[in-house]
Scaffold this motif. Structure first.
Motif: not given
Lengths: 382, 342
Positions: B273, B277, B281, B331, B339-340
């Motif tokens: 994860f 990140v 993402m 980002r 994106m998110m």
């Protein structure tokens, strides 16, 4: 007028809660949970979950690293025992403060992001603390063995007040009352009731309102010219303090601190407690914490023999089949039950048990006045 | 210099695993918009495909040989794996190569698991908040992990690499160093090559096939693709299965490096994860680059020289980088706009 009614009902809720907690040993006796060790756990994890709920329930920030503060609280409390005094009050106070301090630090950085980024940042910080506690910080945390009390600890304040524990390993005591067994539980219970009261005041305050606003639409709050970050940070710090306090209490009832308390599965557990009980409700987290600790205790005690006895009314082949399936879920396999429970709750009842109770209530209410126009204004579940 | 090169090589295999898992996570996130906390469990299940194959291949037939006696005076037990008695030398070879052969099993199994997971659970969560997606997949990961534990036990099960790939490779000689300076286990190099191959395969699939084109279009604008009359849901189900296969393959081939146990998935998941990140993402390239980068940085940080200056840095370097990247460039390294964000 409404405000007065609200105040009164809050008072009733608080009194009922206090009565239920204090009568816990009697109420839970028939369920086999009326012994102090478990009751202490109920109270302590109740506090942990209440604190987590102030963050997650009100602001919607899902922290996956809250166990770090629990661990920090435990370490602080044990060090206070070692250096200052065996009295739980300074230990608990310092644990709360340090929990809050670390929360301020971590929160300040993590809260720059929202959503999943926030979750991952908190997770990263918690894993970082966990790894450090295991490796470099061994002089402070005693690594894998865990931090323990020793007879030769200085205990400055105790010495200053002329308290001598003799040649035995001391346990924490509040002015002479030993903090194990029932006195320990009542100490935790008193703290729990206090914490519940504070959380209730936060829920009802303009500050709590602001936190809910952050949850519902942060952008809009920003557009109105309001900086939401201080509010979210305050919520994060408060919940960090609750976690530190809970960690401190864990050390009070059993003066030992290990790094495994900070692992991310522990963080996941408190999320589950809150969700199971009902996110954003007052009582939910306490109920969720109690339910999980209770089932953990019951399920992990089960073994094959007990199961065989339980299902002995079935025909033999069926009995063995049922037992072999059921034994997956008990004893060592308790975590499987936990995971399955987690999924079931999230899938079918995202509002948690409190939501279930509310739905049930609505159902009955509908039946009761089915001839009149149905009132579709659900009372907030608390 | 040699030492640094060796650490970089050391980081490559770990980086390969991170990159493969992170790639799957990113694909799932980019197409379905779901944060899959059970992806580590898929990696772990891949590894246990290798364990099962090995266990299956080494099922033994026990024959008592009365002519030979053990030290206790009882007849000696002659154990021959069935597969050896059936296929002779080919059987021996199959046992030796059980790990690479497991790939053949892992592909259909993981594809099935992935598709079943998407159809059975994940698709009901497309419209739910991210927090609930995280929670339900987290629960699923616990369930899978505990089931594996109850089946295979809690201890790591070592999986040997094939004999030919067991040895050390004197990598330094190939690029002009003196012999014996950069010696490196052959299997780790194979893992690195394998992971680049899989990554290249995924990229080629997305870039050069019609299916891949549709998927990329769906990642960019799901609604429009749907309006064009393409059953995007079905494509995305297959994509989920594909991501599961990628994670599974990463797990199969990793078993000789790290003996699989039931919580290896969780250990890798958290790191992956972080990789996603850091990479950004929804950016496939970012996931791959960040995976290798973090793998290498992690092994560089575990050098004694570095540890003397900054004790404990090897434990936290990845998280530290994640924090710095998220704060400096929220980002991610190669994240796309929109994106998110937030």
């Amino acid at each position: 007028m409404v405000a007065i009614i609200k105040k009164q009902s809050d008072l009733v809720l608080l009194l009922c809660f206090a009565a239920a907690v204090l009568a816990g040993p009697v109420i839970l006796q028939p369920f086999g949970a009326g012994y102090p060790d478990l009751l202490q756990k109920f109270a302590i994890f109740g506090i942990f979950a209440i604190g987590f709920n102030i963050l997650f329930g009100l602001t919607g920030y899902l922290s996956f690293g809250h166990a770090a503060f629990l661990g920090i609280g435990s370490y602080t409390a044990v060090w206070t025992f070692k250096l200052l005094s065996m009295n739980p009050l300074p230990a608990v106070l310092l644990a709360t403060l340090l929990g809050g301090l670390f929360a301020a630090l971590i929160g300040f950085i993590s809260l720059r992001r929202t959503g999943i980024y926030f979750s991952i940042l908190t997770l990263a910080f918690a894993q970082m603390s966990y790894n450090l506690a295991y490796s470099v910080l061994t002089p402070i945390t005693n690594g894998e063995t865990g931090l323990q009390l020793r007879q030769a600890d200085p205990r400055v304040l105790d010495v200053a007040f002329g308290r001598d524990y003799g040649a035995v390993l001391p346990s924490s005591d509040l002015f002479g009352i030993d903090m194990t067994g029932y006195p320990g539980f009542y100490f935790c219970a008193a703290v729990l009731i206090l914490c519940f009261y504070i959380s209730m005041r936060i829920f009802r305050s303009p500050f709590g309102m602001m936190l809910r606003a952050v949850k519902s639409n942060q952008n809009r709050m920003n557009y109105t010219g309001l900086n939401t970050r201080p509010y979210a940070l305050a919520a994060f710090v408060i919940s960090g303090m609750y976690a530190g306090l809970a960690g401190g209490l864990l050390a009070v009832t059993d003066p030992l601190a290990g790094a495994e308390r900070m692992q991310w599965t522990a963080s996941g557990e408190v999320v589950l407690m809150t969700i199971l009980g009902g996110t954003g409700t007052l009582l939910g987290p306490v109920i969720g914490a109690g339910a999980i600790k209770y089932f953990e205790n019951i399920f992990s005690a089960f073994n094959e023999n007990i199961l065989l006895n339980t299902f002995s009314f079935l025909p033999e082949t069926l009995q063995h089949a049922v037992v072999s399936v059921a034994s997956l879920f008990v004893g060592e396999g308790w975590h499987l039950t936990l995971g399955a429970l987690f999924m079931v709750i999230v899938i079918f009842l995202p509002g948690g048990l409190m939501e279930g109770v509310r739905r049930f209530g609505v159902l009955f209410k509908r039946k009761a006045d089915s001839d009149g126009p149905t009132e579709t204004q659900p009372a907030s579940a608390e | 210099m040699d030492a640094i090169l060796l650490q970089i090589l050391n980081g490559l295999d770990k980086g390969g695993a991170y990159a493969l898992i992170a790639l799957g996570l990113t694909i799932i996130f980019g197409t379905l918009g779901v944060v899959n906390f059970a992806h580590g469990a898929l990696f772990m299940m891949g590894a246990f495909c290798a364990v099962s194959i090995k266990a299956l291949f080494t099922l033994e037939k026990v024959v008592l040989d009365p002519t030979k006696l053990t030290a206790w005076g009882t007849p000696m037990e002659i154990r021959t794996p069935y597969i050896e008695s059936w296929f002779g030398d080919v059987g021996v070879w199959m046992i030796d190569y059980s790990v690479p052969l497991s790939i053949l099993l892992a592909i259909p199994v993981m594809l099935f698991i992935g598709v079943a997971m998407e159809r059975g659970l994940i698709r009901y969560f497309y419209k739910r908040p991210h927090a609930e997606q995280i929670l339900v997949t987290f629960g699923l990961a616990i369930v899978i992990q505990e089931l594996v534990k109850s089946q295979f036990g809690a201890n790591p099960i070592p999986q040997p690499a094939p004999d030919t790939a067991k040895g050390m490779l004197d990598f330094g000689v190939m690029i002009g160093f003196d012999a014996g300076n950069v010696v490196y286990p052959a299997w780790r190099l194979i893992y690195f090559l394998f992971s680049t191959l899989v990554i290249a395969g995924v990229f080629a699939f997305l870039q050069f096939t019609t299916f891949g084109m549709v998927v990329r279009a769906g990642m960019a604008d799901r609604e429009t693709v749907g309006l064009l009359g393409i059953d995007i849901d079905r494509k995305f189900t297959i994509v989920f299965g594909l991501a599961a296969v990628v994670a599974g393959l990463a797990g199969v081939m990793y078993t000789p490096i790290l003996s699989p146990d039931y919580h290896m998935g969780m250990d890798f998941l958290v790191l992956s994860f972080v990789v996603v990140v850091v990479g950004g993402m929804g950016s496939l390239g970012g996931a791959v680059v960040a995976g290798f980068l973090l793998g290498i940085l992690q092994s560089l940080a575990s050098m004694e020289e570095v540890k003397q200056i900054l004790p404990g840095i090897d434990q936290i370097i990845i998280y530290l980088i994640a924090v710095v990247v998220l704060l400096a460039r929220p980002r991610g390294l190669m994240g796309r706009k929109g994106m998110m964000e937030g």
